[in-house]
Design a protein around this motif. Sequence first.
Motif, PDB file in Angstrom:
ATOM      1  N   GLY A  84      42.910  31.567  38.805  1.00 41.52           N
ATOM      2  CA  GLY A  84      41.635  32.136  37.829  1.00 41.52           C
ATOM      3  C   GLY A  84      41.840  33.823  39.458  1.00 41.52           C
ATOM      4  O   GLY A  84      42.543  33.602  40.596  1.00 41.52           O
TER       5      GLY A  84
ATOM      6  N   LYS B 140      36.137  35.388  42.485  1.00 37.50           N
ATOM      7  CA  LYS B 140      34.918  36.077  41.666  1.00 37.50           C
ATOM      8  C   LYS B 140      34.928  35.009  40.871  1.00 37.50           C
ATOM      9  O   LYS B 140      33.416  33.904  40.436  1.00 37.50           O
ATOM     10  CB  LYS B 140      34.832  36.748  41.159  1.00 37.50           C
ATOM     11  CG  LYS B 140      32.695  36.953  40.675  1.00 37.50           C
ATOM     12  CD  LYS B 140      33.100  38.002  39.826  1.00 37.50           C
ATOM     13  CE  LYS B 140      32.141  39.216  39.265  1.00 37.50           C
ATOM     14  NZ  LYS B 140      31.316  40.332  38.740  1.00 37.50           N
ATOM     15  N   THR B 141      35.343  34.216  39.800  1.00 42.11           N
ATOM     16  CA  THR B 141      35.636  33.314  38.649  1.00 42.11           C
ATOM     17  C   THR B 141      35.654  31.910  39.198  1.00 42.11           C
ATOM     18  O   THR B 141      34.500  30.547  39.417  1.00 42.11           O
ATOM     19  CB  THR B 141      36.809  33.155  37.768  1.00 42.11           C
ATOM     20  OG1 THR B 141      36.159  34.459  36.985  1.00 42.11           O
ATOM     21  CG2 THR B 141      36.545  32.422  37.201  1.00 42.11           C
TER      22      THR B 141
END
Length: 206
Positions: free
Chosen positions: A189, A192-193
């Motif tokens: 991913g 930021k996630t």
Amino acid sequence: MSTPTPEPTTLLADIGLAPAMAATIAADVARGDARSLLHELLLRGLWSTVIDEAAPEALHRHGGAVARLLAAGVDLHDLVDVVREAQVDTIYNVAQLIDWPDEGLELGETLDVRLLAAMTHGGGVPSPLPELHASLMERDPAGRSGEPRSPVLRQFGMLDADIRRQITALTGERKFSAAAVLWKQHVGGELKTALAAVQSLAGKTR
């Protein structure tokens, strides 16, 4: 020469009670009051029957339907969540039953029964046990008051044990950027996630 018996406070500390709680319970026992001791042992015993999310491989020891589901390809962590939720519901119902064994039966005052606590040795008057179900969920070892895992906690549980320890240590030190990089390496991913995920884990992992 016989070995002296350890003091109650030491015995209680040896089974994992915090020093302050061990001292409080030992003081109650010294007065012949067994309620806090039995209450604590029951709470610990009930939670000990619930599967440890950090050790999902324990399910492989089961036969029957669990073994068939795993053999059919059911995700191990999904099954852990299902089993844990059922177990949490069960221990809560057991705690309520211990507190109110005659609830809903309308037996009347003549047949009113309650669990009493007393020391096997040392005297003391048997006294009603404090309610178990009222304090059961706050003793959840996972720190979630019996609530199911979030998707992030589930992903965390699927990581290798060493990676989990590293992320826990980093979030405990509030080194979220380093923890996020590690999370991204093993979960994938966007960064930021990953940062949002590790920040949500702070104080919730062990």
